[in-house]
Design a protein around this motif. Sequence first.
Motif, mmCIF file in Angstrom:
data_model
loop_
_atom_site.group_PDB
_atom_site.id
_atom_site.type_symbol
_atom_site.label_atom_id
_atom_site.label_comp_id
_atom_site.label_asym_id
_atom_site.label_seq_id
_atom_site.Cartn_x
_atom_site.Cartn_y
_atom_site.Cartn_z
ATOM 1 N N MET A 51 0.841 -1.204 0.000
ATOM 2 C CA MET A 51 0.000 0.000 0.000
ATOM 3 C C MET A 51 0.875 1.253 0.000
ATOM 4 S SD MET A 51 -2.880 -1.086 2.787
ATOM 5 C CE MET A 51 -4.058 -2.402 2.476
ATOM 6 N N ALA A 52 1.955 1.205 0.788
ATOM 7 C CA ALA A 52 2.855 2.355 0.864
ATOM 8 C C ALA A 52 3.504 2.603 -0.495
ATOM 9 C CB ALA A 52 3.918 2.120 1.931
ATOM 10 N N LYS A 53 3.851 1.520 -1.187
ATOM 11 C CA LYS A 53 4.465 1.658 -2.507
ATOM 12 C C LYS A 53 3.518 2.411 -3.450
ATOM 13 C CE LYS A 53 6.851 -2.138 -3.266
ATOM 14 N NZ LYS A 53 6.878 -3.547 -3.761
ATOM 15 N N ALA A 54 2.220 2.123 -3.296
ATOM 16 C CA ALA A 54 1.236 2.752 -4.170
ATOM 17 C C ALA A 54 0.901 4.183 -3.745
ATOM 18 C CB ALA A 54 -0.041 1.904 -4.193
ATOM 19 N N LEU A 55 0.923 4.449 -2.428
ATOM 20 C CA LEU A 55 0.344 5.719 -1.940
ATOM 21 C C LEU A 55 1.345 6.725 -1.368
ATOM 22 C CD1 LEU A 55 -2.694 4.035 -0.202
ATOM 23 C CD2 LEU A 55 -2.946 5.780 -1.967
ATOM 24 N N ALA A 56 2.451 6.243 -0.792
ATOM 25 C CA ALA A 56 3.366 7.151 -0.086
ATOM 26 C C ALA A 56 4.216 7.952 -1.080
ATOM 27 C CB ALA A 56 4.273 6.343 0.846
ATOM 28 N N ARG A 102 4.177 7.708 5.256
ATOM 29 C CA ARG A 102 4.936 8.973 5.357
ATOM 30 C C ARG A 102 4.007 10.185 5.243
ATOM 31 N NH1 ARG A 102 8.801 8.562 0.854
ATOM 32 N NH2 ARG A 102 7.836 6.602 0.247
ATOM 33 N N VAL A 103 3.008 10.187 6.164
ATOM 34 C CA VAL A 103 2.003 11.255 6.184
ATOM 35 C C VAL A 103 2.601 12.527 6.781
ATOM 36 C CG1 VAL A 103 -0.223 11.933 7.189
ATOM 37 C CG2 VAL A 103 0.124 9.572 6.372
ATOM 38 N N ARG A 104 2.394 13.642 6.079
ATOM 39 C CA ARG A 104 2.909 14.928 6.588
ATOM 40 C C ARG A 104 1.857 15.666 7.409
ATOM 41 N NH1 ARG A 104 5.625 15.546 1.600
ATOM 42 N NH2 ARG A 104 3.828 16.618 0.755
ATOM 43 N N ARG A 105 0.586 15.523 6.978
ATOM 44 C CA ARG A 105 -0.503 16.225 7.648
ATOM 45 C C ARG A 105 -1.628 15.246 7.875
ATOM 46 N NH1 ARG A 105 -4.062 20.076 5.903
ATOM 47 N NH2 ARG A 105 -4.467 21.218 7.831
ATOM 48 N N LEU A 138 -8.229 7.679 -2.713
ATOM 49 C CA LEU A 138 -9.143 7.190 -1.677
ATOM 50 C C LEU A 138 -8.666 5.811 -1.254
ATOM 51 C CD1 LEU A 138 -12.004 7.236 -0.190
ATOM 52 C CD2 LEU A 138 -12.866 6.051 -2.216
ATOM 53 N N LEU A 139 -8.638 5.572 0.060
ATOM 54 C CA LEU A 139 -8.307 4.259 0.612
ATOM 55 C C LEU A 139 -9.511 3.852 1.450
ATOM 56 C CD1 LEU A 139 -5.988 2.141 0.922
ATOM 57 C CD2 LEU A 139 -5.231 3.441 2.943
ATOM 58 N N ILE A 140 -10.191 2.775 1.020
ATOM 59 C CA ILE A 140 -11.495 2.472 1.617
ATOM 60 C C ILE A 140 -11.649 0.986 1.926
ATOM 61 C CG2 ILE A 140 -12.547 2.340 -0.721
ATOM 62 C CD1 ILE A 140 -15.134 3.502 0.545
ATOM 63 N N GLY A 141 -12.231 0.671 3.083
ATOM 64 C CA GLY A 141 -12.483 -0.705 3.490
ATOM 65 C C GLY A 141 -13.937 -1.074 3.271
ATOM 66 N N ALA A 148 -12.456 -6.344 1.821
ATOM 67 C CA ALA A 148 -11.536 -5.797 0.836
ATOM 68 C C ALA A 148 -11.167 -4.355 1.160
ATOM 69 C CB ALA A 148 -12.168 -5.855 -0.555
ATOM 70 N N VAL A 149 -9.924 -4.019 0.889
ATOM 71 C CA VAL A 149 -9.473 -2.625 0.968
ATOM 72 C C VAL A 149 -9.113 -2.215 -0.457
ATOM 73 C CG1 VAL A 149 -7.717 -1.062 1.876
ATOM 74 C CG2 VAL A 149 -8.623 -2.895 3.338
ATOM 75 N N TYR A 150 -9.668 -1.098 -0.895
ATOM 76 C CA TYR A 150 -9.415 -0.596 -2.245
ATOM 77 C C TYR A 150 -8.685 0.746 -2.165
ATOM 78 C CZ TYR A 150 -13.262 -3.648 -3.830
ATOM 79 O OH TYR A 150 -14.081 -4.720 -4.090
ATOM 80 N N ALA A 151 -7.831 0.968 -3.152
ATOM 81 C CA ALA A 151 -7.306 2.319 -3.374
ATOM 82 C C ALA A 151 -7.729 2.720 -4.775
ATOM 83 C CB ALA A 151 -5.789 2.336 -3.234
ATOM 84 N N GLY A 152 -8.102 3.971 -4.929
ATOM 85 C CA GLY A 152 -8.456 4.493 -6.240
ATOM 86 C C GLY A 152 -7.966 5.923 -6.331
#
Length: 317
Positions: A72-77, A101-104, A186-189, A310-314
Amino acid sequence: MKAPRLLQIARDDPAAIRAELLAGLVLPVATVSPKYLYDALGSRLFSAITELPEYYPTRTEAGIFARHIADMAKALAPVGTLVDLGAGNCEKAARLLAPLRVRRYVAVDISSDYLRQSLELLQWQHPAIDMLGIGLDFSRSLRLPAEAGEGSRTLFYPGSSIGNFTPPDALAFLRQARAECHGGALLIGVDLVKPAAILEPAYDDPLGVTAAFNRNMLLHLNRLAGTDFDIGDWRHVAFFNAAASRIEMHLEALRETTVRWDGGARVFAAGERVHTENSCKWRVGDFADLLQQAGFSRLRRWTDDQGWFAVYAGWAE
Ligand code: AVJ
């Protein structure tokens, strides 16, 4: 130590809440929004539900995050701004802050009192992350204030809370979410369809915690709407409605009862119900279609081995 900022957005006034609740109670099928399950006791009972052996969603979702966080980090961070919708105790987002690696971090919840406590603790644990709490009821419309962040945002909506919406309302909500991403993600369960023999005990546990959670709503209504529900007259009912692909929760009158309030009353026949919650269960492909219809692209999906959750990212770009 710096204290996180807190923002309260237009809370409905008590008269409007009372009017909305009473309007629902006099419908042919009396209906109350599931958001009223969560008073102080209701929030604690929900937290107890997540510890029950029968209630699989919370721990299944946590397992998916634990197992796939690097992917997930590879896709989103790196995530510039993480917006946590329905943050509650901020426990789920807390596990994402370092890997993504969230800044805010922006925590949104209907209950800003609860949020303050959770956020103060989290800020202390992550002093370098800029944090903001927003007290906002986004169930009818998701419009984040400018303070939520200018640039692109990653919206986090875990726990299958999306299941409380009917499919058309879920689509409308996801379209608003897409707009609020400002080009981000969006990251959604999402809880998935499975046999009724697994679903039903998760919502009607033998210990009676879910029954207490559901019936406690009547005590909350008595305070908010001035009704005189006697919880002894009502039993918890939960079942899988396969045609609508959802768990339904109701409160059923054990005997004929009259519920009164200032200016009105309703007679409930024995067996008559108040509909308190829908919890939609999706098929993996159908939810992907929904995300696409809402304008999300480059979809990713992570599931558990049993295919229960399922957890989805879009991406909103
Ligand atoms: C918080 C809406 C995801 O639907 O499973 C748990 C609420 N209701 N047990 C769910 C709930 C009964 C929960 N959500």
